[in-house]
Every structure is written in C-alpha cells, then in structure tokens.
Design an enzyme around this catalytic site. Structure first.
Site, PDB file in Angstrom:
ATOM      1  N   ASP A 314      -8.531 -19.493  71.526  1.00 23.88           N
ATOM      2  CA  ASP A 314      -8.926 -18.379  70.989  1.00 23.88           C
ATOM      3  C   ASP A 314      -9.406 -17.401  72.014  1.00 23.88           C
ATOM      4  O   ASP A 314      -9.933 -17.760  72.977  1.00 23.88           O
ATOM      5  CB  ASP A 314      -9.871 -18.637  69.842  1.00 23.88           C
ATOM      6  CG  ASP A 314      -9.458 -18.850  68.502  1.00 23.88           C
ATOM      7  OD1 ASP A 314      -8.409 -18.876  68.231  1.00 23.88           O
ATOM      8  OD2 ASP A 314     -10.315 -19.520  67.831  1.00 23.88           O
ATOM      9  N   GLU A 355     -18.712  -6.873  65.583  1.00 23.06           N
ATOM     10  CA  GLU A 355     -17.922  -5.783  65.534  1.00 23.06           C
ATOM     11  C   GLU A 355     -18.203  -4.789  64.619  1.00 23.06           C
ATOM     12  O   GLU A 355     -18.532  -3.522  64.870  1.00 23.06           O
ATOM     13  CB  GLU A 355     -16.441  -6.276  65.433  1.00 23.06           C
ATOM     14  CG  GLU A 355     -15.920  -7.060  66.482  1.00 23.06           C
ATOM     15  CD  GLU A 355     -16.057  -8.460  66.342  1.00 23.06           C
ATOM     16  OE1 GLU A 355     -16.899  -8.982  65.512  1.00 23.06           O
ATOM     17  OE2 GLU A 355     -15.345  -9.377  66.827  1.00 23.06           O
ATOM     18  N   PHE A 384     -13.684  -9.171  54.987  1.00 25.41           N
ATOM     19  CA  PHE A 384     -12.470  -9.535  55.738  1.00 25.41           C
ATOM     20  C   PHE A 384     -12.096 -10.904  55.431  1.00 25.41           C
ATOM     21  O   PHE A 384     -12.797 -11.847  55.301  1.00 25.41           O
ATOM     22  CB  PHE A 384     -12.879  -9.373  57.150  1.00 25.41           C
ATOM     23  CG  PHE A 384     -11.822  -9.952  58.238  1.00 25.41           C
ATOM     24  CD1 PHE A 384     -10.854  -9.059  58.546  1.00 25.41           C
ATOM     25  CD2 PHE A 384     -11.672 -11.122  58.774  1.00 25.41           C
ATOM     26  CE1 PHE A 384      -9.974  -9.019  59.610  1.00 25.41           C
ATOM     27  CE2 PHE A 384     -11.007 -11.570  59.508  1.00 25.41           C
ATOM     28  CZ  PHE A 384      -9.807 -10.502  59.861  1.00 25.41           C
ATOM     29  N   GLN A 387      -6.313 -13.568  56.124  1.00 25.60           N
ATOM     30  CA  GLN A 387      -4.696 -13.339  55.367  1.00 25.60           C
ATOM     31  C   GLN A 387      -4.689 -11.771  55.501  1.00 25.60           C
ATOM     32  O   GLN A 387      -3.499 -11.201  56.082  1.00 25.60           O
ATOM     33  CB  GLN A 387      -4.462 -13.701  54.151  1.00 25.60           C
ATOM     34  CG  GLN A 387      -4.111 -15.259  54.015  1.00 25.60           C
ATOM     35  CD  GLN A 387      -5.520 -16.166  54.529  1.00 25.60           C
ATOM     36  OE1 GLN A 387      -6.819 -15.574  54.289  1.00 25.60           O
ATOM     37  NE2 GLN A 387      -5.394 -17.263  55.208  1.00 25.60           N
ATOM     38  N   THR A 388      -5.691 -11.117  54.892  1.00 24.90           N
ATOM     39  CA  THR A 388      -5.311  -9.606  54.911  1.00 24.90           C
ATOM     40  C   THR A 388      -5.812  -8.933  56.168  1.00 24.90           C
ATOM     41  O   THR A 388      -5.181  -7.653  56.551  1.00 24.90           O
ATOM     42  CB  THR A 388      -6.388  -8.904  53.657  1.00 24.90           C
ATOM     43  OG1 THR A 388      -7.631  -9.184  54.188  1.00 24.90           O
ATOM     44  CG2 THR A 388      -6.060  -9.659  52.360  1.00 24.90           C
ATOM     45  N   ARG A 389      -6.612  -9.402  57.058  1.00 20.03           N
ATOM     46  CA  ARG A 389      -7.144  -8.660  58.034  1.00 20.03           C
ATOM     47  C   ARG A 389      -7.513  -7.083  57.902  1.00 20.03           C
ATOM     48  O   ARG A 389      -7.144  -6.317  58.978  1.00 20.03           O
ATOM     49  CB  ARG A 389      -6.028  -8.929  59.102  1.00 20.03           C
ATOM     50  CG  ARG A 389      -5.725 -10.153  59.798  1.00 20.03           C
ATOM     51  CD  ARG A 389      -4.679 -10.542  60.903  1.00 20.03           C
ATOM     52  NE  ARG A 389      -3.321 -10.171  60.421  1.00 20.03           N
ATOM     53  CZ  ARG A 389      -2.461  -9.535  61.114  1.00 20.03           C
ATOM     54  NH1 ARG A 389      -2.834  -9.073  62.348  1.00 20.03           N
ATOM     55  NH2 ARG A 389      -1.008  -9.392  60.757  1.00 20.03           N
ATOM     56  N   ASP A 529     -13.491 -23.200  64.595  1.00 19.49           N
ATOM     57  CA  ASP A 529     -14.780 -23.020  64.075  1.00 19.49           C
ATOM     58  C   ASP A 529     -14.750 -22.677  62.536  1.00 19.49           C
ATOM     59  O   ASP A 529     -15.664 -23.051  61.910  1.00 19.49           O
ATOM     60  CB  ASP A 529     -15.672 -22.458  64.880  1.00 19.49           C
ATOM     61  CG  ASP A 529     -15.535 -20.972  64.761  1.00 19.49           C
ATOM     62  OD1 ASP A 529     -14.471 -20.477  64.403  1.00 19.49           O
ATOM     63  OD2 ASP A 529     -16.208 -20.059  65.465  1.00 19.49           O
TER      64      ASP A 529
END
Length: 693
Positions: A314, A355, A384, A387-389, A529
């Site tokens: 990642d 963020e 969030f 899938q949709t981001r 994770d």
C-alpha cells in the site's frame, strides 16, 4: 511485560529444560519422527547390546572400544534432541510471556450497544460472541472485539511491546481491540467477536508453541532426500559384512569387519548433521518471526515468505508517511476559494480520517469556518467506501436536497457522466497539475456544480528507495497499490523506486492483480488492515494483516504484525529468505562434511580385511580404531557447534540467487570438505596423546 524478548542461547532458563527435554525425546515414538536420527538411535541401541555382551563375555571387539562408540552415538542422538528442544524452548518462553498478558477480569456487559443500557458485571471468561461490553478508562478489555461506539486511547504494550498508546474507534479500519489490553482514556462499547478459547492471545500462544508446527513443503522434500540417502547407505553397509567375511575366508588372511565398526560407518555416512538440525531450523524460523513481533499461523507462511516473487505494498503508511494533509484549495472557474473551502468542510465534518480532519482544519484556519450547525438542516452523511471512493453530506434546504460530495477524480467523473453533464476541462487541468507534484487531488462538487480541487500532500519515507533496490537485487518485484489517480501514483512510484503500480485500486482490482501473477507461477505477498483487504489477503501466498486492523483482515491473513507496521513485510521476506538460506547452507555443509568423513573412516574400517587400504590413510591417522573413534566423535560434536547457527540463522544479504549459490558453495561446500579433515585429525592427535586408543 511484552513478549518481545531477547532469548540468548546461554540463558539457563532455556538451556536447562532443553537438556531435560533432550532425554525425554529418547522415546521411540518421538525418534521415529526423524528417520535419519532414528537410524542413529537404532545403532545406539545395537551397540549398547554389543557393549553388554563384550563385558559379560567375549565381544567382537575390545569392550572399551565398543563402549566408547556406543556413548558417542548416544551423544549424537542427544545433541540432535537438544538442538530441537532448545529451539522449542525459545518458543515456549515466548508463549509464557504471552500467557502473562492473559487475565480474567470483570466485564460490564450491556443489554444493547448503548452506553446508558443496563449493565451486568460478569467474568470476562463468560463472554460470548455477539455480547456488548462497556470499557472505560483504566479498564482492561476482557475479550477480543470490534468497537461499535465511542473512541478511546488504548495501551497495547502487553501484546505489541510498544509503549505508545493507540486510538481505537468505531467504524473504519482501526476498530479491532484485543483482550488483555487496557483503555487509558475515554470509553468504548465493544462487540465481542470470539468465544472463550478462541481469542487472539489463545491463537497466538498455540502458534508460538512448537508442538503444533507442521513441516513445510521444502522441509518435507528435504526429508525425503535425506531418507533416500540413508536407505542407500544402509543397504550398502549391510552388504559390506558378507563381502568382508567372504574376503577373509577366500584369502585366508585378515579379520572381518565388526558390527560395531559397520554401525559407526553407517552413522558417519548418512547425513546426520542436517538430519539432527532440520527440525531446529524450522522451529527457529518461527521464533525469529516472533522476535520481529509477527505471528505466523504456520511454518508454510514463513517459508513462502522466503520464496516471494512479488510484493504488493500500500502507498499510504508503507511507502509514504501516511499522514496525508490538506494543503491547498484550487477553486474552479467562477468559484471563490472560500466557497470551495465551505463545501469541502461541509463534506468532511463526519469524515474521521486524518485527511478529512485536515480538510476541516484547513478551511477553519484559512477562512474561520467553525461551529457549524448542520443538524438543523437534517444532515445525512454519506460515508466513504472503497467501491464509491467518495463521501459527503446531504442537506435539506428550501424544500430540496443539497448534495455535497468529495472524492477521487475518477469517481467524480463517473458520477457526472451518469447525469449526462460535461466535466470541466479546467478542473482536469488542475488535477493534472496537482498529480504531477506527487500530491493527491480530491474533487469537490455541490449538486451539479464542480467546485474545485483539494490538494492532499504526502511524503515518501526516507530510505524506502534503497530497500526496494535491495529487493530488486533479490529478484523481487515491488508493486505499489493506491487509490490515487495514475498521474499521482506514477509520481510517487518514481520517487519511491517501485517497479510498478496499481492506481485507483479497488478490492476487486487487488484480487485480480494477485491472481494474474499467481497464474504466471509467482508467489505474491501483501499487507492489509481493512475489511476490504480481506479477499486479497485470503488470495495472497503471504498475507500480513495488521494487528490494528479489522477482525476480517486478521482471519484472512496467514500472519499478523503486532506492531501494525506495513513496512514489516520487507523484514518478513528477509526472515523467510534467511530460513531458506540457513537450511540450504547447512544441507550443503552436511553433505560435503560426509564426503570428507568417507576418506577417514572407510580405509580404517576395512584395513583389517584389506591391509592395502592403509595407502588411503591420507590424514595419517594413528590407527584404524583411532580413525573410527575420531570420525564418530567429530560427527557428534559438529552438531553442537552448528546449533547456534541453526537457531540464529545464516546472515542475510540482499543478493541474487546465483550469487548466493556461489557463496553458499564456497563457504559451506568447501568449508564442509575441509573442516572434517582438520577436526578428525585434531581429535585423533588428542586421543593418541591421552592414550585412549
């Protein structure tokens, strides 16, 4: 007290029980698990019977000689048992320190997942899967579970050895808590996810203890090879006695070889060195993984780590520092920066990620946007998802719904395309500008209007590029996985020095990537994770789940990193390679070692039958009896000298397979040939000086 402890070979608390266990392992059913050493065990029993016969009546050889051979054969078996017991002792010591973290505490069981629900005080051991418990400041968490409400600072030093507390909260990928840890501040409501005896600590203890260790495929293959060699030498040795008897009778001179000498010959011919250390190497590999604060569910996982061809890493938290922060607002044409900041903050008020919080703080610091009452507007927050981001909020205003969203460029463009509207080219230009800087762009929309772009900055970790260069030397391909767009991913990948990257990755994309590499015959390792990582973790050959992650990720992985450090995957690969290097090096040494012993013992064994064989006494050993005795003693002592290397492992070097092979042959192959000549000659001199032969 953490389980992360240093275990010295000279630690009497480990050595003394190992000595006792070495004698306990003399039971036939235990010895049969190691075919090579079982042959030595049978030889020891046979020479014991010959010793008794020699002292009670006329023996086939001097009683003192047979007794000496008998004792050194038993020492050979005991030293092999001691090596395995010592490795198991290290694991047992680690397991005991883990047991000390287990404690049955009182739990505040709730009827529902609400803090004001009725509480019942019960023992932690009575909790069952699905129960809800309240854990407040200074309380010990009584069982493994998922946080369903609240946020708290948790001390996990009993598990991880790390004194710094961690935050555990409901939702997201940091909701899992482990029984035996302590809440330091605030409160959480935990849903119990395991029944008694199935807790994470229970599984860890079972994994660490060597009793349940299964042999790995490479270990099984090597065992088959060693058994085949043993059978060949056994058959060869058995046929030597008839030949010796026939030769003496035909020539009318000389003496036939004795059974004691044949047993000594067989023990020196078969690969006893690696046979005696093979199990210890496997147990020690698991132990070294544990010392790195990683729990491996099986030796197969450790071995697979050493054969990994592809590493999936990642970006956030592994390659970069992981604390992406909003650094700037870039408004679209006709939109002020403050309007963009206002919409960005509204979409982030319920976003508890670093963020999201940084967006709220940036808007507050730049435009004093604070204390916003949106509950009166019937706010409905959109979380969030992988899938949709995207995420955001729906607000009820003037009888209509105001939809504010923020998310990845690709997701926002797709959403716009579904409405039939054109995405502004000027905003795409801003996105490209931000991406080329290596930052992450987030697009903000307010209903059908694109407001602009938020820039999220992240920093590549120092030294990570050099680590990837080392992996490349070892023939391992590194692939960065990120949800960022291709331009941002390419910029970060170039700076970090990875071989490839997967941008705008979804759980399905990760799974597809792993399967494609496995279809090419590659072994794939990855870390994760979150629940959305579980499918890919289950598919990967080496799957390292973070201890801070979700229960689903831990169940899917075949390793758990107690430190929750994504870069630990690189260290895991190194430990796996070290175990394979150790096994290969000691196997090379053992076989080369046996070749050298042939020159010492074969001429001596048959010198009484064929006196001409004395010409092959290249080491000028004192007598046939001295040569045989020296070879048997050396065969036993070399196991003792190699125990530290088997437990500690051959020093790891990030080199290619061909270079490692040449180094292995030079150091352990040539060394295995030379050391027996030197060792056997020294033992022969000592025996001669002491007058023991």
């Amino acid at each position: 007290m953490s389980h992360k402890i240093e275990l010295s070979l000279l630690n009497s608390s480990i050595v003394k029980p190992a000595i006792v266990d070495a004698f306990r392992k003399l039971q036939p059913q235990v010895q049969m698990r190691n075919p090579v050493m079982f042959v030595v065990y049978i030889g020891s029993l046979l020479t014991t019977a010959l010793t008794v016969q020699a002292f009670l009546s006329q023996g086939e050889a001097p009683a003192g000689f047979i007794l000496a051979i008998c004792l050194w054969l038993w020492f050979t078996v005991l030293f092999a048992n001691f090596a395995e017991a010592l490795a198991e002792g290290r694991s047992k010591a680690q397991a005991e320190s883990l047991r000390s973290a287990k404690q049955d505490v009182r739990a505040k069981k709730l009827q529902t997942a609400k803090r004001d629900a009725t509480q019942i005080l019960v023992n932690g051991s009575s909790l069952r899967k699905g129960d809800f418990i309240l854990v407040e400041a200074n309380d010990v968490i009584p069982a493994d579970g998922e946080v369903v409400e609240g946020v708290a600072s948790v001390d996990e030093s009993a598990i991880t050895g790390e004194s710094a507390p961690v935050i555990r909260e409901s939702g997201g990928d940091f909701s899992a808590v482990t029984g035996g840890t302590r809440v330091l501040s605030d409160w959480i409501i935990v849903k119990v996810t395991v029944n008694p005896g199935e807790a994470f600590l229970d599984r860890m203890i079972a994994m660490v203890e060597g009793a349940k260790r299964q042999k790995t495929p490479n270990e099984i293959a090597l065992t088959i090879l060693l058994v085949a060699l043993t059978i060949v030498f056994l058959l060869a040795t058995v046929t030597l006695l008839p030949f010796s008897l026939f030769s003496v009778e035909a020539s009318g001179a000389g003496m036939p070889v004795t059974i004691t000498v044949l047993v000594a010959l067989l023990v020196c011919l078969i690969p006893t060195t690696i046979g005696g250390l093979l199990s210890a190497i496997g147990v020690a590999g698991m132990s070294r993984m544990m010392q790195a604060n990683v729990i491996a569910t099986s030796g197969r996982a450790v071995e697979a780590a050493g054969d990994v061809d592809v590493l999936l890493l990642d970006k956030t938290g592994t390659i970069t520092l992981g604390n992406r922060q909003a650094s700037a607002f870039y408004p679209a044409s006709g939109v002020s920066e403050e309007q963009l900041a206002d919409a960005a903050q509204l979409s982030s008020l319920a976003d508890e990620t670093p963020e999201g919080r940084s967006i709220v703080i940036l808007a507050k610091n730049k435009f004093q946007l604070r204390e916003r009452d949106i509950q009166s507007l019937g706010a409905e927050f959109i979380p969030f998802t992988a899938q949709t981001r995207m995420s955001g909020v729906d607000l009820q205003q003037n009888g209509s719904v105001r939809k504010i969203r923020k998310g990845s460029v690709d997701a926002m463009r797709k959403a716009f395309a579904e409405t039939g509207m054109q995405f502004p080219q000027a905003v795409l230009d801003i996105v490209d500008q931000v991406s080329r800087q290596g930052s992450t762009p987030l697009v903000v929309t307010d209903d059908q209007r694109v407001m602009g772009v938020i820039e999220l900055k992240d920093i590549v970790k120092g030294g990570i590029k050099e680590r990837f260069a080392e992996l490349r030397k070892m023939g391992i391909k590194t692939i960065m996985i990120t949800g960022d767009n291709r331009l941002t991913a390419a910029a970060i990948a170039a700076e970090a020095g990875v071989d490839d990257f997967l941008a705008e990755a979804t759980p399905e994309d990760k799974l597809k990537l792993i399967r494609s590499h496995q279809a090419d015959g590659k072994l794939v390792a990855m870390t994760g994770d979150g629940t959305n990582d579980a499918p890919a973790l289950a598919q990967a050959d080496v799957a390292v789940a973070m201890n801070s992650g979700t229960q689903a990720a831990k169940e899917a992985g075949n390793m758990v990193d107690l430190d929750s450090n994504p870069t630990k995957l690189i260290e895991i690969v190194e430990i796996g390679k070290q175990m394979l290097m150790t096994r290969g090096s000691l196997t090379t040494f053992s076989i080369a070692n046996d070749v050298a012993k042939y020159f010492a013992i074969i001429p001596a064994a048959f010198a009484t039958t064929y006196p001409q064989l004395n010409a092959l006494n290249l080491m000028h050993l004192t007598s046939p009896a001295s040569a045989i005795m020296s070879a048997v003693i050396f065969n036993a002592l070399i196991i003792v000298f190699l125990i530290p290397l088997a437990l500690k492992g051959v020093k790891y070097r990030p080199l290619g397979a061909d270079i490692l092979l040449r180094r292995n042959l030079l150091v352990y192959g040539l060394g295995g040939l030379l050391v027996p000549f030197i060792g056997i000659k020294l033992i022969d001199i000592i025996l001669t000086v002491l007058g023991l032969v």
